[in-house]
Motif scaffolding. Sequence first.
Motif, mmCIF file in Angstrom:
data_model
loop_
_atom_site.group_PDB
_atom_site.id
_atom_site.type_symbol
_atom_site.label_atom_id
_atom_site.label_comp_id
_atom_site.label_asym_id
_atom_site.label_seq_id
_atom_site.Cartn_x
_atom_site.Cartn_y
_atom_site.Cartn_z
ATOM 1 N N VAL A 280 2.723 -20.045 22.164
ATOM 2 C CA VAL A 280 3.893 -20.316 23.002
ATOM 3 C C VAL A 280 3.711 -19.722 24.392
ATOM 4 O O VAL A 280 4.007 -20.366 25.409
ATOM 5 N N GLY A 281 3.203 -18.494 24.467
ATOM 6 C CA GLY A 281 2.997 -17.846 25.764
ATOM 7 C C GLY A 281 2.031 -18.608 26.647
ATOM 8 O O GLY A 281 2.284 -18.801 27.839
ATOM 9 N N CYS B 81 8.495 -25.807 21.422
ATOM 10 C CA CYS B 81 7.740 -25.452 22.613
ATOM 11 C C CYS B 81 6.570 -26.398 22.822
ATOM 12 O O CYS B 81 6.293 -26.816 23.946
ATOM 13 N N ILE B 82 5.882 -26.759 21.741
ATOM 14 C CA ILE B 82 4.736 -27.672 21.841
ATOM 15 C C ILE B 82 5.184 -29.035 22.354
ATOM 16 O O ILE B 82 4.545 -29.637 23.229
ATOM 17 N N ILE B 83 6.306 -29.535 21.830
ATOM 18 C CA ILE B 83 6.807 -30.856 22.236
ATOM 19 C C ILE B 83 7.192 -30.863 23.708
ATOM 20 O O ILE B 83 6.781 -31.749 24.474
ATOM 21 N N LEU B 84 7.963 -29.852 24.137
ATOM 22 C CA LEU B 84 8.401 -29.803 25.530
ATOM 23 C C LEU B 84 7.218 -29.560 26.474
ATOM 24 O O LEU B 84 7.138 -30.161 27.549
ATOM 25 N N SER B 85 6.293 -28.703 26.061
ATOM 26 C CA SER B 85 5.122 -28.417 26.905
ATOM 27 C C SER B 85 4.241 -29.653 27.036
ATOM 28 O O SER B 85 3.716 -29.936 28.122
ATOM 29 N N LEU C 102 12.373 -22.376 28.311
ATOM 30 C CA LEU C 102 11.299 -21.935 27.423
ATOM 31 C C LEU C 102 10.809 -20.536 27.791
ATOM 32 O O LEU C 102 10.558 -19.702 26.920
ATOM 33 N N ALA C 103 10.684 -20.274 29.096
ATOM 34 C CA ALA C 103 10.110 -19.014 29.557
ATOM 35 C C ALA C 103 11.028 -17.819 29.323
ATOM 36 O O ALA C 103 10.563 -16.675 29.332
ATOM 37 N N MET C 104 12.321 -18.062 29.103
ATOM 38 C CA MET C 104 13.243 -16.957 28.841
ATOM 39 C C MET C 104 12.824 -16.170 27.611
ATOM 40 O O MET C 104 13.039 -14.960 27.527
ATOM 41 N N LEU D 120 12.518 -12.273 35.339
ATOM 42 C CA LEU D 120 11.087 -12.253 35.629
ATOM 43 C C LEU D 120 10.451 -13.639 35.589
ATOM 44 O O LEU D 120 9.239 -13.764 35.776
ATOM 45 N N ILE D 121 11.263 -14.669 35.366
ATOM 46 C CA ILE D 121 10.710 -16.015 35.205
ATOM 47 C C ILE D 121 9.996 -16.489 36.474
ATOM 48 O O ILE D 121 8.944 -17.131 36.409
ATOM 49 N N SER D 122 10.552 -16.182 37.623
ATOM 50 C CA SER D 122 9.963 -16.643 38.880
ATOM 51 C C SER D 122 8.523 -16.180 39.041
ATOM 52 O O SER D 122 7.718 -16.831 39.711
#
Length: 282
Positions: free
Chosen positions: A22-23, A149-153, A201-203, A210-212
Motif C-alpha cells: 500500500v505504501g 488501494c490496488i484498484i484505486l492506484s 489513500l495517503a491519509m 504530511l500528505i503534501s
Amino acid sequence: MSLLSKLFYYFEFPFVRYAFLVGVLIALCASLLGVTLVLKRFSFIGDGLSHVAFGALAIASVLGLSGNGSMAIVLPLTMIAAVIILKTGQNTKIRGDAAIGMLSVGALAFGYLIMNVFSASSNVSGDVCSTLFGSTSILTLSKSDVYLCIILSAGVIAFYILFYNRLFSVTFDESFASATGINTSLCNFIIALVTAAIIVLAMRLVGSLLISALVIFPAMSAMRVFKSFKSVSICAAGIALVCTGLGLIVSISAGTPAGATVVCADIIAFLIFSVLGKVLRR
C-alpha cells in the motif's frame, strides 16, 4: 546479514507485506501526479484536500463508521471539495490559493469541533493526533483495504499513462492545449478527482498534515537534476518508491511513526538531489 535476516523475518508477517504494498502504491501515485501539480503551481491542493478529508473522517467517526465504511463518506466529500477548489480558483474574485486556504482551515476547524462535541472516544486528542500525523493504521490494514488501494492506484496509474500527452500539454500551456482541441476543463476536473482519491489513500500512510510531502518532495527532488517532463516523472517515481520503502523499514525496525519517517526520508533525498544538481551544473 543480521539486518537482512531481520528484514526477511519481518516480511513473514502479512501486515508488513500489506503495509509495503500500500505504501509503495500510494507513493508512486502521489509522485506521478505531484509533478503535474508542482509545475502548475497547484501543489498545495494536496494540503487543502487533506484537511477536508480530516473533516469528512471526523463526520464518519461520529456516525460510527470506520475502515472501508468511512470511505463512503470521506472519498465523495473530498472529491466534491476538489471540484469546488478547481471552480472557485477560476474565479477572478477568489484565487486558487485563497480557495485552498479557506476550505483547508474551515474543514480542519469543523472536523476538530465535531470530534470534540460528538466524541465517541475517551481519547479525542490521541485520535486527532493520529489522524493528522499518521499512526500505526498502515500496519493494521486488512485484505479489503489492500484490494481497495490496488484498484484505486491502478486507476490512477492507468489515467497517467493513457492521458500522458494531454497531461503534458495542460501542465505547460493550457491555452495551446485548448487550441489543439484538448478539453482542458475536463482534464483539470479529472486531475482534481484523481488528486482527491490519492489524498484519501495517503491519509492511512502519513496523516492529513504530511500528505503534501508525498506530492511535493519527490517532484522537487527530481527537478534538481532533470529538466524534461518525462525524466522528472520517472525520477520522482523512483525517489518516492525508495524513500517510502526505506522509511517503512526504519519505522518497523525502530518503532518510529511511519508517516513522519517516510517524510524525513523524502527530505533527505531532496537535500541529496539538491547537492547533486549543483555538482552536475558546475
